[in-house]
Motif scaffolding. Structure first.
Motif, short mmCIF file in Angstrom:
data_model
loop_
_atom_site.label_atom_id
_atom_site.label_comp_id
_atom_site.label_asym_id
_atom_site.label_seq_id
_atom_site.Cartn_x
_atom_site.Cartn_y
_atom_site.Cartn_z
N LYS A 85 38.49 55.59 23.35
CA LYS A 85 38.82 55.31 24.74
C LYS A 85 37.74 54.43 25.39
CE LYS A 85 39.08 58.86 27.47
NZ LYS A 85 39.46 59.99 28.32
N LEU A 86 36.48 54.75 25.15
CA LEU A 86 35.39 53.98 25.73
C LEU A 86 35.41 52.54 25.24
CD1 LEU A 86 32.81 53.87 27.44
CD2 LEU A 86 31.54 54.58 25.39
N ALA A 87 35.55 52.35 23.93
CA ALA A 87 35.57 50.99 23.37
C ALA A 87 36.76 50.20 23.91
CB ALA A 87 35.62 51.05 21.85
N HIS A 88 37.90 50.85 24.01
CA HIS A 88 39.11 50.20 24.51
C HIS A 88 38.93 49.79 25.97
CE1 HIS A 88 43.72 50.16 23.87
NE2 HIS A 88 43.42 49.31 24.85
N MET A 89 38.41 50.69 26.77
CA MET A 89 38.21 50.40 28.19
C MET A 89 37.14 49.32 28.38
SD MET A 89 38.73 54.24 29.74
CE MET A 89 38.45 53.80 31.44
N GLN A 90 36.14 49.28 27.52
CA GLN A 90 35.13 48.23 27.61
C GLN A 90 35.75 46.86 27.31
OE1 GLN A 90 32.14 49.84 24.95
NE2 GLN A 90 30.92 50.60 26.67
N GLN A 91 36.68 46.81 26.38
CA GLN A 91 37.39 45.56 26.12
C GLN A 91 38.17 45.13 27.36
OE1 GLN A 91 39.82 45.53 22.59
NE2 GLN A 91 38.18 46.35 21.33
N HIS A 92 38.84 46.10 27.98
CA HIS A 92 39.60 45.79 29.20
C HIS A 92 38.66 45.27 30.30
CE1 HIS A 92 43.24 48.65 28.30
NE2 HIS A 92 43.19 47.61 27.47
N GLN A 93 37.53 45.94 30.47
CA GLN A 93 36.59 45.54 31.52
C GLN A 93 36.03 44.13 31.28
OE1 GLN A 93 33.89 48.84 31.34
NE2 GLN A 93 35.19 50.15 32.62
N ALA A 94 35.67 43.84 30.05
CA ALA A 94 35.13 42.51 29.73
C ALA A 94 36.19 41.44 29.94
CB ALA A 94 34.62 42.49 28.28
N PHE A 95 37.40 41.73 29.51
CA PHE A 95 38.48 40.77 29.69
C PHE A 95 38.79 40.57 31.17
CE2 PHE A 95 42.89 39.40 29.96
CZ PHE A 95 42.87 38.31 29.13
N SER A 96 38.81 41.65 31.93
CA SER A 96 39.08 41.57 33.37
C SER A 96 38.01 40.75 34.07
CB SER A 96 39.17 42.96 33.99
OG SER A 96 40.27 43.67 33.47
N ALA A 97 36.76 40.90 33.67
CA ALA A 97 35.67 40.12 34.27
C ALA A 97 35.85 38.64 33.94
CB ALA A 97 34.32 40.63 33.76
N TRP A 98 36.21 38.33 32.70
CA TRP A 98 36.46 36.94 32.32
C TRP A 98 37.61 36.37 33.14
CZ3 TRP A 98 40.77 34.48 30.48
CH2 TRP A 98 40.58 33.14 30.07
N LEU A 99 38.69 37.14 33.26
CA LEU A 99 39.86 36.70 34.00
C LEU A 99 39.52 36.45 35.47
CD1 LEU A 99 42.80 36.19 33.21
CD2 LEU A 99 43.31 38.55 33.85
N GLN A 100 38.71 37.33 36.06
CA GLN A 100 38.31 37.14 37.46
C GLN A 100 37.46 35.89 37.61
OE1 GLN A 100 39.39 38.90 40.23
NE2 GLN A 100 38.47 37.11 41.19
N ALA A 101 36.56 35.65 36.67
CA ALA A 101 35.74 34.44 36.72
C ALA A 101 36.61 33.19 36.66
CB ALA A 101 34.71 34.45 35.59
N GLU A 102 37.64 33.22 35.83
CA GLU A 102 38.56 32.09 35.75
C GLU A 102 39.35 31.95 37.05
OE1 GLU A 102 38.78 29.70 33.40
OE2 GLU A 102 37.06 30.70 32.49
N ALA A 103 39.74 33.07 37.64
CA ALA A 103 40.50 33.03 38.89
C ALA A 103 39.67 32.44 40.02
CB ALA A 103 40.97 34.44 39.27
N ASP A 104 38.37 32.67 39.97
CA ASP A 104 37.47 32.19 41.02
C ASP A 104 37.21 30.68 40.93
OD1 ASP A 104 37.31 34.75 42.03
OD2 ASP A 104 35.39 35.19 41.08
N LYS A 105 37.50 30.08 39.79
CA LYS A 105 37.27 28.65 39.63
C LYS A 105 38.32 27.87 40.42
CE LYS A 105 35.26 28.81 35.01
NZ LYS A 105 35.47 28.44 33.61
N GLY A 106 37.89 26.78 41.01
CA GLY A 106 38.82 25.93 41.75
C GLY A 106 39.79 25.24 40.80
N ASP A 107 39.26 24.38 39.95
CA ASP A 107 40.09 23.68 38.97
C ASP A 107 40.02 24.44 37.66
OD1 ASP A 107 40.94 21.59 40.62
OD2 ASP A 107 39.10 20.45 40.25
N LYS A 108 41.16 24.89 37.22
CA LYS A 108 41.21 25.68 36.00
C LYS A 108 41.54 24.78 34.81
CE LYS A 108 42.65 29.76 38.51
NZ LYS A 108 42.12 29.21 39.74
N ASP A 109 40.89 25.04 33.70
CA ASP A 109 41.19 24.34 32.46
C ASP A 109 42.30 25.15 31.77
OD1 ASP A 109 41.31 23.14 29.97
OD2 ASP A 109 39.16 23.27 29.59
N ILE A 110 43.54 24.88 32.17
CA ILE A 110 44.68 25.69 31.72
C ILE A 110 44.81 25.69 30.19
CG2 ILE A 110 47.20 25.98 31.82
CD1 ILE A 110 45.70 26.88 34.37
#
Length: 132
Positions: A75-100
Motif C-alpha cells: 500500500k505504501l509503495a503504491h501510494m508513493q507512486q500515486h503521490q509522485a505522479f500527482s506531483a509531476w502532473l501538477q507541475a505540468e498543469a502549472d506550466k503555461g505552454d505545455k509540451d503535449i
C-alpha cells in the motif's frame, strides 16, 4: 500513437479496469487533439480533465486498498507512486505552454507500466487477502 486497450492491460477488477479504460480514452483524446492542431486552450481543457480523472482514480484505488487491508508495504509503495505522479502532473498543469507530445509520451509509458505492474499486483493481493 494512441493506446489500444487490450487484455494484457486488464487487472481483473471491473471497477479499476473501467477507470483505466476511461484514462486511456482521455489520454488518446489529448493526443488526437494535439495531432489535429487544436489550440492551446482546447488542449489545456483535455489535460485538466485527465488530471481530475487521474486524481479520482487514485482515490478509488487507495480506498479499495484501505478497505481490503492490503499489506502495508504494498500500500505504501503504491501510494508513493500515486503521490509522485500527482506531483509531476501538477507541475505540468502549472506550466503555461505545455509540451503535449512529451506529456503524452510520459503518461502513456507511466500508465501502461503502472497498470501492468503495480495495479495488477494490487488486484492479485486483493484476491489473496479476500480469498476471492
Amino acid at each position: 500513437m494512441p493506446i489500444v486497450w487490450n487484455a494484457q492491460m486488464q487487472t481483473g477488477n471491473h471497477q479499476i479496469d473501467e477507470q483505466h479504460q476511461e484514462l486511456v480514452g482521455i489520454l488518446n483524446r489529448l493526443e488526437a487533439a494535439q495531432d489535429a492542431g487544436l489550440e492551446h486552450e482546447a488542449l489545456n481543457e483535455i489535460f485538466m480533465q485527465l488530471k481530475a480523472y487521474v486524481l479520482f482514480h487514485f482515490g478509488t484505488e487507495e480506498a479499495l486498498m484501505n478497505r481490503v487491508l492490503l499489506p502495508y508495504a504494498h500500500k505504501l509503495a503504491h501510494m508513493q507512486q500515486h503521490q509522485a505522479f500527482s506531483a509531476w502532473l501538477q507541475a505540468e498543469a502549472d506550466k503555461g505552454d505545455k509540451d503535449i507530445p512529451a506529456i503524452v509520451n510520459y503518461l502513456t509509458t507511466w500508465l501502461v507500466h503502472h497498470i501492468q505492474g503495480t495495479d495488477w499486483n494490487m488486484v492479485r493481493l486483493f484476491a489473496i487477502v479476500t480469498g476471492k
